[in-house]
Design a protein around this motif. Structure first.
Motif, PDB file in Angstrom:
ATOM      1  N   LEU A 143       0.951  -1.132  -0.200  1.00 57.90           N
ATOM      2  CA  LEU A 143       0.001  -0.143  -0.042  1.00 57.90           C
ATOM      3  C   LEU A 143       0.793   1.439  -0.109  1.00 57.90           C
ATOM      4  O   LEU A 143       1.641   1.430   0.787  1.00 57.90           O
ATOM      5  N   VAL A 144       0.542   2.231  -0.903  1.00 57.21           N
ATOM      6  CA  VAL A 144       1.361   3.304  -1.012  1.00 57.21           C
ATOM      7  C   VAL A 144       0.590   4.477   0.280  1.00 57.21           C
ATOM      8  O   VAL A 144      -0.258   4.412   0.309  1.00 57.21           O
ATOM      9  N   GLN A 145       1.913   4.926   1.121  1.00 57.18           N
ATOM     10  CA  GLN A 145       1.327   5.714   2.212  1.00 57.18           C
ATOM     11  C   GLN A 145       1.781   7.120   1.604  1.00 57.18           C
ATOM     12  O   GLN A 145       2.802   7.791   1.785  1.00 57.18           O
ATOM     13  N   PRO A 146       0.742   7.787   1.050  1.00 58.77           N
ATOM     14  CA  PRO A 146       0.908   9.209   0.339  1.00 58.77           C
ATOM     15  C   PRO A 146       1.560  10.216   1.242  1.00 58.77           C
ATOM     16  O   PRO A 146       1.123  10.370   2.509  1.00 58.77           O
ATOM     17  N   ASP A 147       2.469  11.225   0.867  1.00 62.40           N
ATOM     18  CA  ASP A 147       2.878  12.208   1.414  1.00 62.40           C
ATOM     19  C   ASP A 147       1.648  13.171   2.289  1.00 62.40           C
ATOM     20  O   ASP A 147       0.643  13.391   1.354  1.00 62.40           O
ATOM     21  N   PRO A 148       1.519  13.262   3.440  1.00 62.01           N
ATOM     22  CA  PRO A 148       0.399  13.894   3.981  1.00 62.01           C
ATOM     23  C   PRO A 148       0.148  15.193   3.539  1.00 62.01           C
ATOM     24  O   PRO A 148      -0.873  15.707   3.496  1.00 62.01           O
ATOM     25  N   LEU A 149       0.992  15.963   2.980  1.00 64.38           N
ATOM     26  CA  LEU A 149       1.070  17.277   2.593  1.00 64.38           C
ATOM     27  C   LEU A 149       0.249  17.162   1.410  1.00 64.38           C
ATOM     28  O   LEU A 149      -0.689  18.285   0.903  1.00 64.38           O
ATOM     29  N   LEU A 150       0.541  16.192   0.435  1.00 66.36           N
ATOM     30  CA  LEU A 150      -0.712  16.081  -0.808  1.00 66.36           C
ATOM     31  C   LEU A 150      -1.714  15.299  -0.445  1.00 66.36           C
ATOM     32  O   LEU A 150      -2.909  15.743  -1.101  1.00 66.36           O
ATOM     33  N   ALA A 151      -1.607  14.514   0.623  1.00 63.48           N
ATOM     34  CA  ALA A 151      -2.887  13.633   0.838  1.00 63.48           C
ATOM     35  C   ALA A 151      -4.228  14.345   1.064  1.00 63.48           C
ATOM     36  O   ALA A 151      -5.353  14.064   0.988  1.00 63.48           O
ATOM     37  N   ARG A 152      -3.771  15.575   1.906  1.00 65.68           N
ATOM     38  CA  ARG A 152      -5.039  15.961   2.550  1.00 65.68           C
ATOM     39  C   ARG A 152      -5.771  16.676   1.356  1.00 65.68           C
ATOM     40  O   ARG A 152      -6.905  17.245   1.799  1.00 65.68           O
ATOM     41  N   TYR A 153      -5.305  17.068   0.236  1.00 63.37           N
ATOM     42  CA  TYR A 153      -5.828  17.536  -0.831  1.00 63.37           C
ATOM     43  C   TYR A 153      -6.797  16.523  -1.722  1.00 63.37           C
ATOM     44  O   TYR A 153      -7.778  17.003  -2.258  1.00 63.37           O
ATOM     45  N   SER A 154      -6.498  15.146  -1.511  1.00 64.69           N
ATOM     46  CA  SER A 154      -7.441  14.342  -2.115  1.00 64.69           C
ATOM     47  C   SER A 154      -8.379  13.837  -1.179  1.00 64.69           C
ATOM     48  O   SER A 154      -8.125  13.686   0.209  1.00 64.69           O
ATOM     49  N   HIS A 155      -9.677  13.207  -1.881  1.00 65.15           N
ATOM     50  CA  HIS A 155     -10.617  12.588  -1.077  1.00 65.15           C
ATOM     51  C   HIS A 155     -10.762  10.953  -1.329  1.00 65.15           C
ATOM     52  O   HIS A 155     -11.028  10.649  -2.376  1.00 65.15           O
ATOM     53  N   GLN A 156     -10.491  10.200  -0.369  1.00 65.02           N
ATOM     54  CA  GLN A 156     -10.579   8.944  -0.383  1.00 65.02           C
ATOM     55  C   GLN A 156     -10.016   8.090  -1.499  1.00 65.02           C
ATOM     56  O   GLN A 156     -10.157   7.227  -2.143  1.00 65.02           O
ATOM     57  N   GLY A 157      -8.414   8.712  -1.762  1.00 64.46           N
ATOM     58  CA  GLY A 157      -7.814   8.048  -2.731  1.00 64.46           C
ATOM     59  C   GLY A 157      -6.514   8.860  -2.897  1.00 64.46           C
ATOM     60  O   GLY A 157      -6.148   9.787  -2.237  1.00 64.46           O
ATOM     61  N   VAL A 158      -5.331   8.105  -3.280  1.00 65.31           N
ATOM     62  CA  VAL A 158      -3.973   8.440  -3.408  1.00 65.31           C
ATOM     63  C   VAL A 158      -3.706   9.434  -4.474  1.00 65.31           C
ATOM     64  O   VAL A 158      -4.068   9.038  -5.696  1.00 65.31           O
ATOM     65  N   PRO A 159      -3.277  10.595  -4.320  1.00 64.23           N
ATOM     66  CA  PRO A 159      -2.905  11.717  -5.408  1.00 64.23           C
ATOM     67  C   PRO A 159      -1.684  11.114  -6.222  1.00 64.23           C
ATOM     68  O   PRO A 159      -0.802  10.832  -5.545  1.00 64.23           O
ATOM     69  N   GLU A 228       2.397  22.635  -3.648  1.00 61.79           N
ATOM     70  CA  GLU A 228       3.879  22.667  -4.307  1.00 61.79           C
ATOM     71  C   GLU A 228       4.380  21.198  -4.073  1.00 61.79           C
ATOM     72  O   GLU A 228       4.082  20.643  -2.857  1.00 61.79           O
ATOM     73  N   ILE A 229       4.933  20.616  -5.055  1.00 63.64           N
ATOM     74  CA  ILE A 229       5.198  19.017  -4.749  1.00 63.64           C
ATOM     75  C   ILE A 229       6.704  19.191  -4.810  1.00 63.64           C
ATOM     76  O   ILE A 229       7.576  19.798  -5.236  1.00 63.64           O
ATOM     77  N   GLY A 230       6.907  18.401  -3.554  1.00 64.90           N
ATOM     78  CA  GLY A 230       8.355  18.235  -3.147  1.00 64.90           C
ATOM     79  C   GLY A 230       9.203  17.282  -4.122  1.00 64.90           C
ATOM     80  O   GLY A 230       8.466  16.524  -4.977  1.00 64.90           O
ATOM     81  N   ALA A 231      10.544  17.335  -3.845  1.00 61.06           N
ATOM     82  CA  ALA A 231      11.334  16.316  -4.663  1.00 61.06           C
ATOM     83  C   ALA A 231      10.967  16.468  -6.124  1.00 61.06           C
ATOM     84  O   ALA A 231      11.151  15.592  -7.147  1.00 61.06           O
ATOM     85  N   VAL A 256       3.629   8.845  -7.823  1.00 57.76           N
ATOM     86  CA  VAL A 256       3.325   9.300  -6.577  1.00 57.76           C
ATOM     87  C   VAL A 256       4.325   9.387  -5.380  1.00 57.76           C
ATOM     88  O   VAL A 256       5.264   8.926  -5.639  1.00 57.76           O
ATOM     89  N   VAL A 257       4.141  10.182  -4.774  1.00 57.54           N
ATOM     90  CA  VAL A 257       5.123  10.554  -3.510  1.00 57.54           C
ATOM     91  C   VAL A 257       4.534   9.774  -2.271  1.00 57.54           C
ATOM     92  O   VAL A 257       3.594  10.141  -1.458  1.00 57.54           O
ATOM     93  N   ASP A 258       5.316   8.836  -1.944  1.00 59.17           N
ATOM     94  CA  ASP A 258       5.172   7.849  -0.539  1.00 59.17           C
ATOM     95  C   ASP A 258       5.978   8.759   0.338  1.00 59.17           C
ATOM     96  O   ASP A 258       6.930   9.198   0.312  1.00 59.17           O
ATOM     97  N   ALA A 259       5.163   8.447   1.514  1.00 61.66           N
ATOM     98  CA  ALA A 259       5.652   9.328   2.610  1.00 61.66           C
ATOM     99  C   ALA A 259       7.009   8.562   3.024  1.00 61.66           C
ATOM    100  O   ALA A 259       7.924   9.437   3.926  1.00 61.66           O
ATOM    101  N   ARG A 260       7.603   7.445   2.830  1.00 63.74           N
ATOM    102  CA  ARG A 260       8.559   6.810   3.433  1.00 63.74           C
ATOM    103  C   ARG A 260       9.596   6.702   2.375  1.00 63.74           C
ATOM    104  O   ARG A 260      10.673   6.873   2.463  1.00 63.74           O
ATOM    105  N   GLU A 261       9.170   6.206   1.105  1.00 66.47           N
ATOM    106  CA  GLU A 261       9.910   6.045  -0.128  1.00 66.47           C
ATOM    107  C   GLU A 261      10.226   7.233  -0.914  1.00 66.47           C
ATOM    108  O   GLU A 261      11.304   7.062  -1.746  1.00 66.47           O
TER     109      GLU A 261
END
Length: 315
Positions: A143-159, A228-231, A256-261
């Motif tokens: 399971l992808v753990q999305p970057d929380p800074l981006l995830a908050r903009y999306s609804h019930q899905g990985v941005p 703003e997208i990191g990395a 996708v930007v994973d919080a860990r990877e």
């Protein structure tokens, strides 16, 4: 910038479907490379050789009798994603984000039992979601753990981030955000939000849903103008590297930007849609023609990513 109508976009170099198909897809994409991108399992294996990260592969289900092994493997997992190897447009993808006793919790919050997932795997093997309806295989990924800074903009899905890559050069990008209308999937045709991104900085430009301009996410209510997208340079270089991996001259790279990877590749598309132009408020043609006019193409993915950032940054 102010919203630009589709009519104005055409005058500014809007790429239409016929021209995309004839002048870019047919001309720059060798048919022999299509199996690499039309099969998610083959994509994962080939891009790994070029240092492109993807979600960890947990299991491949090729035969009906292997479904029982899936159930055993899934017992110890809180989350995972099931995907048809040859599916398209997000069809057939089931994302499990947690457990509730004997039930699995989907990204939408719905609860399903093991029998439901087993039937889903059977449908995948039968080719229900494959491009040509032919028998398929199912892949199970971490399971992808999305970057929380981006995830908050999306609804019930990985941005995710779609980047159009031409001859190894990133030429346009957008962030895709899931909504209730899109059922948690980052698919613009189903109602996801598309946010155009400045190729020079990774910052948001415009946002659209169903090809109409919006300023707030319809579900989260968050403003979409200061994302703003990191990395960012790393993501562009990763997208550029997919050219060496596949040889495809014109493709969509979904990251996708994973919080860990950090940045990871979700999939490649040899026939990417054109709505990215609406999200960006500008046409693809001038950028594609800039690359075609280059007398000395850049050798490395890093050089191509830097050239794109310098050449296609928004003023």
């Amino acid at each position: 910038m102010d919203w630009i109508s589709p009519r104005q976009l055409r005058r500014l170099g809007m790429l239409n479907m016929n021209r995309r198909n004839v002048d870019y897809i047919a001309r720059y994409n060798e048919r022999s490379a299509y199996p690499l991108v039309d099969n998610k399992l083959k994509t994962k294996l080939v891009v790994a050789e070029y240092g492109v990260r993807t979600p960890r592969l947990l299991q491949v289900v090729r035969q009906q009798h292997e479904i029982s092994h899936f159930r055993e493997m899934a017992e110890g997992l809180d989350g995972f994603a099931i995907k048809p190897a040859k599916g398209s447009g997000g069809k057939g993808i089931t994302v499990i984000t947690g457990r509730d006793g004997d039930h699995y919790v989907k990204a939408s919050g719905a609860r399903v039992d093991a029998a439901f997932l087993q039937r889903h795997l059977t449908n995948i093997l039968a080719g229900l979601y494959s491009l040509a309806g032919t028998p398929d295989v199912a892949i199970v990924e971490s399971l992808v753990q999305p970057d929380p800074l981006l995830a908050r903009y999306s609804h019930q899905g990985v941005p995710d981030i779609r980047i159009i890559v031409f001859q190894g050069y990133p030429v346009m990008a957008m962030l895709r955000l899931a909504t209730t209308a899109s059922d948690g999937k980052a698919n613009l045709h189903q109602g996801a939000v598309g946010v155009g991104l400045d190729l020079g900085t990774g910052r948001s430009l415009n946002a659209v849903q169903f090809n109409r301009p919006i300023t707030l996410h319809p579900d989260t209510g968050l403003a979409l103008e200061h994302i703003e997208i990191g990395a960012w340079e790393e993501m562009l270089e990763m997208a550029a590297r997919c050219y060496e991996a596949t040889g495809l001259g014109y493709m969509g790279v979904d990251l996708v930007v994973d919080a860990r990877e950090g940045p990871m590749l979700l999939e490649l598309n040899a026939r990417p849609g054109l709505a990215i132009q609406i999200a960006n408020g500008r046409g693809l043609l001038p950028r594609l023609q800039t690359i075609e006019r280059l007398k000395r193409p850049h050798f490395s993915p890093a050089e191509r990513a830097r050239f794109a950032m310098d050449s296609f940054a928004s003023l």
